[in-house]
Scaffold this active site. Structure first.
Site, PDB file in Angstrom:
ATOM      1  N   GLU A  87      12.263   7.169 -22.880  1.00 25.25           N
ATOM      2  CA  GLU A  87      10.948   7.477 -23.464  1.00 25.25           C
ATOM      3  C   GLU A  87       9.912   7.809 -22.396  1.00 25.25           C
ATOM      4  OE1 GLU A  87       9.539   4.636 -26.387  1.00 25.25           O
ATOM      5  OE2 GLU A  87       7.467   5.267 -26.056  1.00 25.25           O
ATOM      6  N   LYS A 279       7.370  -3.948 -29.791  1.00 26.69           N
ATOM      7  CA  LYS A 279       8.214  -2.807 -29.384  1.00 26.69           C
ATOM      8  C   LYS A 279       7.789  -2.358 -27.990  1.00 26.69           C
ATOM      9  CE  LYS A 279       9.513   1.731 -29.277  1.00 26.69           C
ATOM     10  NZ  LYS A 279       9.143   2.748 -28.301  1.00 26.69           N
ATOM     11  N   ASP A 295      22.886  -7.291 -21.970  1.00 24.65           N
ATOM     12  CA  ASP A 295      23.057  -6.897 -23.368  1.00 24.65           C
ATOM     13  C   ASP A 295      21.679  -6.818 -24.054  1.00 24.65           C
ATOM     14  OD1 ASP A 295      23.515  -6.841 -26.094  1.00 24.65           O
ATOM     15  OD2 ASP A 295      25.143  -8.298 -26.048  1.00 24.65           O
ATOM     16  N   HIS A 392       0.826   9.983 -22.986  1.00 23.67           N
ATOM     17  CA  HIS A 392       2.039  10.511 -23.628  1.00 23.67           C
ATOM     18  C   HIS A 392       2.083  12.022 -23.537  1.00 23.67           C
ATOM     19  CE1 HIS A 392       3.453   7.018 -26.399  1.00 23.67           C
ATOM     20  NE2 HIS A 392       3.469   6.715 -25.131  1.00 23.67           N
TER      21      HIS A 392
HETATM   22  C1  MEV Z   1       5.325   3.138 -27.703  1.00 19.59           C
HETATM   23  O1  MEV Z   1       6.668   3.234 -27.314  1.00 19.59           O
HETATM   24  C2  MEV Z   1       4.839   1.716 -27.540  1.00 19.59           C
HETATM   25  C3  MEV Z   1       3.432   1.464 -28.060  1.00 19.59           C
HETATM   26  O2  MEV Z   1       3.331   1.880 -29.408  1.00 19.59           O
HETATM   27  C4  MEV Z   1       3.186  -0.025 -27.943  1.00 19.59           C
HETATM   28  C5  MEV Z   1       1.912  -0.490 -28.572  1.00 19.59           C
HETATM   29  O3  MEV Z   1       1.407   0.140 -29.521  1.00 19.59           O
HETATM   30  O4  MEV Z   1       1.429  -1.553 -28.138  1.00 19.59           O
HETATM   31  C6  MEV Z   1       2.416   2.225 -27.285  1.00 19.59           C
END
Ligand code: MEV
Length: 441
Positions: A87, A279, A295, A392
């Protein structure tokens, strides 16, 4: 059946044979695809053989970027952290957070405990106290008879720590013995599962002999648990609020601290936000876990269960702003290993561990937790200041430019042009097309 694309004996074919069958059945350009898939085979045949051995039906290699995030200061020690992730922006964000905190004392991490768990699930038609009696009376016997499997681990300071009986009202004839293990520097999956299976045999025989066949016993299954709430590490970063600047967008440190802490509280109370928030933490954690041959599915599932340990899914990280001090921390279970498994077998994982100074499992837990925290810091910092898209889109721009096979000059011009323009696949393509047609005319 005619027309079906199924096969028996696929696993018996050699690698070339497997690819041949696949490309002939599932691709329009069999020869091109065959050549392409084979082009990813490692030049080093020995290493390719090792990779092939990790999984079944291996036909090729799936390349992923192997990156590093330098400038991590953790417990006053400098690390350059290996990360495997596809990513955009994740590594850039981790690196930038590492550098930010490097100037503010770095990360502090400590392992709270290292206990791993395994479960023997079984049916028994007696009262729980009957099983408890066996567990108490024969604990030393069980440990002695499991010695052939535990003695190496015991010599390293680990082994079986505890047996605990668990019952569930809703499933009356179902019982569980949960065993706690210390597996030292290994992740310990094979060790735990072997012991559980041996223990099941010992328990069954003791139940029969002690009660003279009065009760029925049936093993359902033996398997470790990936939920390890007692194999936990904590990492934090802290500094005076006044030292938090300078921040993008000209935001003042006090306002940043306030918005940041609120963003964390939102992730503590709202599962929708908590899922995305966590995430982001696992973007960092998984990358290092993969790079070091661990793992990541085990780490993910255990982490998410931990995030829901009080019945609601919540943020794994927390923030406090008190008496002018900003403190941001993460507590997460990380059942990691630095010996056994892929850690030394995978040629790149081995180098990753070397890059980290060949840490033991506890040091690796501290590193991984700090990277998770750094990743989370970078994401939330962007979210409450500039917004996430700026970073991004920079990476997206370079991905699109690569797709369009932009030259170095086109790259430079595009980066300049899009510093104040919205990046989309279409807008970048239009820009490059325009440049190229100008040149033609
Ligand atoms: C993107 O991979 C992860 C984010 O969405 C985490 C977050 O919103 O804290 C940027």
């Amino acid at each position: 059946m005619e027309g079906r694309k199924t096969i028996s004996g696929f696993s018996k074919l050699n690698k070339r044979g497997k690819i041949k069958w696949i490309v002939e059945n599932f691709f329009k350009d069999p020869e091109v695809v065959m050549r392409e898939l084979m082009s990813y085979w490692l030049k080093n045949e020995e290493q390719q053989k090792i990779l092939d051995g990790f999984s079944e039906n291996t036909i090729s290699v799936f390349p992923m970027p192997f990156s590093v995030a330098p400038n991590f200061v953790i417990n006053d020690k400098d690390y350059c952290v290996p990360m495997v992730i596809e990513e955009s922006s994740v590594v850039a964000a981790a690196s930038s957070a590492a550098k930010y905190w490097m100037k503010r004392g770095g990360f502090t991490a400590r392992v709270i405990d290292v206990m791993k768990l395994g479960q023997l699930h079984f049916n028994f038609n007696g009262q729980p106290d009957r099983i408890q009696l066996i567990l108490t009376k024969y604990e030393a016997y069980f440990k002695k008879n499991l010695k052939p499997y535990t003695e190496n681990m015991e010599a390293r300071g680990g082994g079986i720590m505890d047996f605990k009986l668990r019952t569930f009202e809703v499933e009356p004839d179902y019982f569980q013995v949960m065993i706690s293990f210390n597996t030292c520097d290994s992740m310990g999956a094979n060790f735990i599962n072997t012991i559980l299976e041996e223990f099941a045999v010992l328990l069954e025989s003791k139940i029969h002999s002690e009660f003279d066949g009065l009760y029925e016993y049936r093993t359902i299954m033996c398997i470790l648990s990936n939920y390890t709430p007692d194999c936990v590490v904590e990492a934090y970063a802290s500094c005076p609020v006044a030292d938090l600047g300078p921040l993008a967008g000209g935001i003042k440190p006090e306002e940043f601290a306030d918005k940041f802490a609120q963003a964390i509280r939102i992730a503590e109370i709202d599962p929708y936000r908590a899922t995305t928030h966590n995430k982001g933490i696992f973007n960092g954690i998984d990358s290092v876990v993969i790079a070091t041959g661990n793992d990541f599915r085990a780490i993910e599932s255990g982490g998410h269960t931990y995030a829901a340990k009080d019945g609601q899914y919540r943020s794994l990280s927390h923030c406090e702003v008190k008496d002018g001090i900003f403190k941001f921390w993460l507590t997460v279970p990380l059942a990691l290993g630095t010996v056994g498994g892929l850690t030394k077998l995978h040629p790149v994982a081995r180098r990753s561990l070397e890059m980290l100074g060949n840490p033991g499992a506890e040091e690796l837990m501290q590193i991984v937790a700090s990277v998770g925290l750094a990743q989370n810091f970078a994401a939330v910092r962007s979210l409450v200041t500039t917004g996430i898209q700026r970073g991004h889109m920079k990476m997206h721009l370079s991905n699109v430019l690569n797709q369009l096979k932009a030259t170095e000059k086109e790259f430079k011009m595009a980066v300049e042009h899009f510093s104040n323009e919205i990046v989309s696949h279409r807008s970048v393509k239009d820009f490059i097309d325009a440049l190229r047609s100008q040149r033609m005319n």
